[in-house]
Write an enzyme that holds these catalytic residues in place. Structure first.
Site, PDB file in Angstrom:
ATOM      1  N   HIS A 136      44.255  30.345  19.270  1.00 45.27           N
ATOM      2  CA  HIS A 136      43.303  29.582  19.936  1.00 45.27           C
ATOM      3  C   HIS A 136      42.654  30.473  20.815  1.00 45.27           C
ATOM      4  O   HIS A 136      43.190  31.485  21.485  1.00 45.27           O
ATOM      5  CB  HIS A 136      43.991  28.499  20.909  1.00 45.27           C
ATOM      6  N   ASN A 167      49.150  37.334  20.341  1.00 42.77           N
ATOM      7  CA  ASN A 167      48.925  35.746  20.721  1.00 42.77           C
ATOM      8  C   ASN A 167      49.835  35.497  21.601  1.00 42.77           C
ATOM      9  O   ASN A 167      49.989  34.676  22.604  1.00 42.77           O
ATOM     10  CB  ASN A 167      49.083  35.064  19.522  1.00 42.77           C
ATOM     11  N   ASP A 268      31.063  45.945  30.907  1.00 38.36           N
ATOM     12  CA  ASP A 268      30.377  46.713  30.380  1.00 38.36           C
ATOM     13  C   ASP A 268      30.810  47.015  29.076  1.00 38.36           C
ATOM     14  O   ASP A 268      30.222  47.355  27.899  1.00 38.36           O
ATOM     15  CB  ASP A 268      29.872  47.852  31.288  1.00 38.36           C
ATOM     16  N   GLU A 271      30.619  44.620  26.675  1.00 30.72           N
ATOM     17  CA  GLU A 271      29.121  44.301  25.916  1.00 30.72           C
ATOM     18  C   GLU A 271      28.630  45.411  25.124  1.00 30.72           C
ATOM     19  O   GLU A 271      27.957  45.203  24.019  1.00 30.72           O
ATOM     20  CB  GLU A 271      28.252  44.433  27.232  1.00 30.72           C
ATOM     21  N   ASP A 277      25.373  40.070  25.785  1.00 31.13           N
ATOM     22  CA  ASP A 277      24.720  39.880  27.282  1.00 31.13           C
ATOM     23  C   ASP A 277      25.696  39.053  28.120  1.00 31.13           C
ATOM     24  O   ASP A 277      25.207  37.783  28.209  1.00 31.13           O
ATOM     25  CB  ASP A 277      23.266  40.079  27.402  1.00 31.13           C
ATOM     26  N   PHE A 278      26.552  39.284  28.895  1.00 27.24           N
ATOM     27  CA  PHE A 278      27.213  38.350  29.548  1.00 27.24           C
ATOM     28  C   PHE A 278      26.839  38.411  31.130  1.00 27.24           C
ATOM     29  O   PHE A 278      25.940  38.976  31.459  1.00 27.24           O
ATOM     30  CB  PHE A 278      28.867  38.614  29.632  1.00 27.24           C
ATOM     31  N   GLU A 291      29.850  43.630  36.112  1.00 26.79           N
ATOM     32  CA  GLU A 291      29.836  44.085  35.104  1.00 26.79           C
ATOM     33  C   GLU A 291      30.494  45.410  35.059  1.00 26.79           C
ATOM     34  O   GLU A 291      31.256  45.713  33.982  1.00 26.79           O
ATOM     35  CB  GLU A 291      28.644  44.129  34.253  1.00 26.79           C
TER      36      GLU A 291
END
Length: 297
Positions: A136, A167, A268, A271, A277-278, A291
């Site tokens: 999940h 997991n 970063d 990304e 782009d968070f 970031e």
């Protein structure tokens, strides 16, 4: 600490009647139950006005079938970007607080009936014998207060091939920690996904699993970003002192006993690996500060 930027080639940043359906499922009428649930809570919503996208849509996903490898699905329980070419989600994004937590039993894994007509719908059998867990992205235990919420996270669009040691080890450790924070009154905004290609499970390394005609991509790593608000805070209170937990973990065996804190990185880094782009809705100076830092609590 692994240097993920040497493992993944960095990309340029983008920067700037539910109960009736469940009754049918329990009665054994799978097709009818899926149809009922899809009609009431699972159909993609073209709007991005969702609490689960409150901090942005990192890949600029859209609910257009032509955008098949970045296809936006927005549900009451979460939002995700689906990749038809890989047959897994690029990312899943959700809000977590104590109101989502309960004690319902796990639901069965199901093909996602809300995918566009003609798209392959992954089944639980595609994972059978692969050695990989049905992992999940949005954890089952994060959505078990209401039956419709519980079922929603068992649609196969929320599942990726995950190494059992990933997991069941540090990945689960961070999931449990996030729920502990939620029970203490924190509100979290979380996004998770996979990166790269090729992981290792019980049967050795694989790049894909499932049918050769509809292969399911196995990510090389799993990543997660959690923005943690203190009790009583709202999104408007996010500042440079806000806690952001970011991890990236190899999708391999041999890490089950490791602590999730061993895999902390910066936003970063994720990304650069993903090209996403968070935290894009935040003021630039706050976004850039959050970031760049690595959680140390």
């Amino acid at each position: 600490m692994l240097n993920w930027n040497t493992i993944f080639k960095p990309r340029k940043r983008l920067k700037r009647a539910v109960s009736a359906g469940l009754g049918l499922l329990l009665a054994g009428s799978l097709a009818a139950g899926c149809a009922q649930l899809a009609a009431h809570v699972l159909l993609p919503d073209p709007t991005i006005d969702s609490v689960h996208l409150a901090l942005g849509n990192p890949s600029e996903a859209t609910a257009e079938t032509r955008n098949e490898n970045n296809y936006l699905i927005v549900r009451p329980q979460y939002a995700l970007s689906y990749n038809r070419g890989k047959n897994i989600a690029n990312w899943v994004s959700w809000q977590l607080d104590a109101s989502w937590l309960g004690r319902l039993p796990r639901s069965p894994f199901m093909p996602d009936p809300s995918l566009p007509q003609g798209w392959y719908r992954v089944t639980t059998n595609d994972y059978t014998g692969s050695g990989f867990d049905r992992g999940h992205l949005l954890p089952a235990a994060d959505r078990n207060a209401r039956p419709e919420d519980s079922q929603s996270v068992f649609w196969m669009t929320n599942i990726i091939p995950q190494s059992p040691d990933n997991n069941q080890g540090p990945w689960e450790g961070l999931e449990s920690y996030c729920r502990t924070l939620a029970r203490r009154g924190h509100t979290l905004y979380i996004i998770a996904g996979g990166a790269g290609e090729g992981g290792t499970a019980r049967n050795g390394p694989r790049n894909t699993i499932g049918r050769s005609s509809n292969p399911i991509s196995v990510p090389a790593a799993t990543w997660k970003i959690a923005v943690v608000l203190n009790p009583g805070q709202t999104l408007e209170d996010i500042g440079t002192d806000t806690r952001v937990i970011t991890v990236i973990m190899p999708n391999d065996m041999g890490i089950k006993d490791n602590n999730w804190r061993d895999y902390r990185e910066s936003v970063d880094t994720i990304e650069n690996i993903t090209g996403y782009d968070f935290l894009s809705v935040l003021p630039d100076e706050i976004e850039e500060f959050l970031e760049a830092k690595i959680d140390s609590r």
